[in-house]
Design an enzyme around this catalytic site. Structure first.
Site, PDB file in Angstrom:
ATOM      1  N   GLU A   1      -0.244 -47.835 -21.191  1.00 33.92           N
ATOM      2  CA  GLU A   1      -1.643 -47.669 -21.628  1.00 33.92           C
ATOM      3  C   GLU A   1      -1.915 -46.258 -22.125  1.00 33.92           C
ATOM      4  O   GLU A   1      -2.816 -45.579 -21.647  1.00 33.92           O
ATOM      5  CB  GLU A   1      -2.623 -48.067 -20.507  1.00 33.92           C
TER       6      GLU A   1
ATOM      7  N   ASN B   1       1.390 -56.333 -14.507  1.00 35.40           N
ATOM      8  CA  ASN B   1       0.183 -57.141 -14.400  1.00 35.40           C
ATOM      9  C   ASN B   1       0.458 -58.454 -13.664  1.00 35.40           C
ATOM     10  O   ASN B   1      -0.085 -59.505 -14.003  1.00 35.40           O
ATOM     11  CB  ASN B   1      -0.450 -57.389 -15.774  1.00 35.40           C
TER      12      ASN B   1
ATOM     13  N   ASP C   1      -6.763 -45.774 -12.893  1.00 38.78           N
ATOM     14  CA  ASP C   1      -6.980 -46.778 -11.847  1.00 38.78           C
ATOM     15  C   ASP C   1      -5.656 -47.210 -11.193  1.00 38.78           C
ATOM     16  O   ASP C   1      -5.667 -47.870 -10.152  1.00 38.78           O
ATOM     17  CB  ASP C   1      -7.801 -47.980 -12.348  1.00 38.78           C
TER      18      ASP C   1
ATOM     19  N   TYR D   1       4.580 -52.844 -20.496  1.00 41.47           N
ATOM     20  CA  TYR D   1       3.172 -53.035 -20.134  1.00 41.47           C
ATOM     21  C   TYR D   1       2.847 -54.480 -20.445  1.00 41.47           C
ATOM     22  O   TYR D   1       2.494 -54.853 -21.554  1.00 41.47           O
ATOM     23  CB  TYR D   1       2.276 -52.079 -20.925  1.00 41.47           C
TER      24      TYR D   1
ATOM     25  N   ASP E   1       4.037 -51.582 -15.708  1.00 36.84           N
ATOM     26  CA  ASP E   1       2.884 -52.331 -15.239  1.00 36.84           C
ATOM     27  C   ASP E   1       3.099 -53.783 -15.622  1.00 36.84           C
ATOM     28  O   ASP E   1       2.915 -54.157 -16.775  1.00 36.84           O
ATOM     29  CB  ASP E   1       1.609 -51.770 -15.876  1.00 36.84           C
TER      30      ASP E   1
END
Lengths: 261, 261
Positions: free
Chosen positions: B34, B149, B247, B106, B147
């Site tokens: 990101e 997710n 975050d 990602y 990441d």
DNA sequence: GAGGTAAGAG
DNA sequence: CTCTTACCTC
């Protein structure tokens, strides 16, 4: 009593700088302009924590004015410049603090010239003139203070020739400012420093502050009754050099205690 | 060799935090996700000044991945996940560093479920599966890191029952993750801490970090060839508590030197 | 250039 | 909530 004005250009984004300056300068009364925050997003808690109480008139996105005071009660007189109930821009707030009428203003910029925004500026100045004439007539101890968006004379701008058709310098607004002074208002900073180049605003663009390409826009006018109490004053221009500073610098004056004169 | 992953949520806005963490953690290899920056706005100078070289694949507004390395040469293998030439999202970059294949990813968020974004996530996982199967087949020392997710198990989320229809936790994606592990990939953080609640992400909303209402999304998978070199690892969760933090928190592992095993 | 807003994504 | 972009104002 130390009275200051500071166009913060966004009170929330400017909070660290504002608090740092309050701590350093310790003014008794502070007039703020360009809060750029709606009524409910004024950072009252942080201002209170710094030792100030406050009244303010917010507006979403633009304008917004406030009066802060440390140790003195603030009695609000009005939160709009009389004379046009249709005018909903938050540019004026008036209060009595320690027996002095404090008129905090953020006068319209007026650009581009010519056009409706310039006409609005002239009309706003007319209304201001009426209000300030009243204060003179009533012989009140009063201060007209804030961002006038008026460059009073060629001496108050880096390169006057470039500004002829700018609403901040147009002959109409300079004449109007001069007329106010003729009525009895004292341009306190110019009185204290009659010969010095004094600026209160430097554009964010083109490294204006580094080149000292500034203009004098923020003024403190004293009613005749108060003029004799003027002790000192100045522009905290170093604040303009701080990280994340406003494009204006704080301007302040100090008044002799009433008993002293 | 210390290898880390950090979803920065905007590499330019996050730069002070990123540099502070790099200084503190001193990883040898860092995978970022990101970036939220186009190719030309990657802050290479500041990254270089911190002692890291880098390859990256930027994209305007969203996504964007990078691999940083201190003291090791980075040999880029590819900057897109094979299998769909139409896919222009910057979510994958692969390089060889110190003889190890580093696959920085990602993975699509996939919300809302159901819908085309969830379908895109599943398709992306399929393509990832193909790529990682290849790496296994070729017996390469490889790390799949980033990441994902994906919340792998009910143990990896604060309140599992609330997540049943969330794309991060849907049974389809958990099954797919499990299938990858079955192929031979080692979930290094879970292996190091089989019994502990471990989160890597806490929502900005609702004081999720203060309540420790987190989820585990960022993973480091090791190929069989590398698994025996796993020495230590962890989540730098304190970084999530810093001012202006992402975050996500950084996740890292340390591999034994090759000669040592 | 640097505030503000708004929409879109997470 | 906190990123981004794009727009508006000064």
């Amino acid at each position: 009593m130390k009275i200051a004005t500071y166009n913060v250009n966004g009170v929330n984004g400017r909070l660290p700088v504002l608090l740092r300056w309050l701590q350093e300068a310790q003014p008794d009364v502070v007039c703020l302009q360009e809060l750029k925050a709606p009524q409910e997003r004024f950072p009252l808690k942080e201002i209170n924590d710094a030792g100030y109480n406050a009244i303010w008139h917010g507006q979403k996105s633009w304008n917004g004015v406030a009066i802060l005071s440390k140790g003195y009660e603030i009695t609000e007189v009005q939160r709009a410049l009389p004379g046009d109930p249709e005018d909903i821009q938050s540019r004026y707030i008036e209060a009595i603090i320690d027996q002095i009428v404090i008129c905090c203003l953020y006068l319209p910029n007026g650009n581009p010239y010519p056009g409706p925004k310039f006409e609005y500026k002239l009309a706003w100045i007319d209304r201001l003139k009426k209000r300030t004439d009243e204060l003179i007539k009533m012989d009140l101890p009063a201060v007209i203070i804030g961002d006038f968006n008026i460059i009073p004379t060629p001496f108050d701008v880096h390169k006057p020739e470039r500004w002829e058709n700018d609403a901040l310098y147009r002959i109409e607004v300079r004449k109007a400012f001069e007329k106010m002074l003729k009525k009895g208002w004292l341009d306190s900073i110019r009185t204290l420093f009659p010969e010095e180049k004094i600026y209160t605003f430097w554009d964010y663009l083109y490294k204006a502050y580094d080149r000292d390409a500034g203009i004098r826009l923020d003024h403190v006018l004293l009613s005749p009754y108060l003029s004799s109490r003027l002790k000192s004053g100045g522009v905290d221009r170093h604040v303009r050099g701080w990280e994340k500073s406003s494009d204006h610098a704080p301007v302040w004056i100090e008044l002799e205690k009433e008993g002293k004169q």
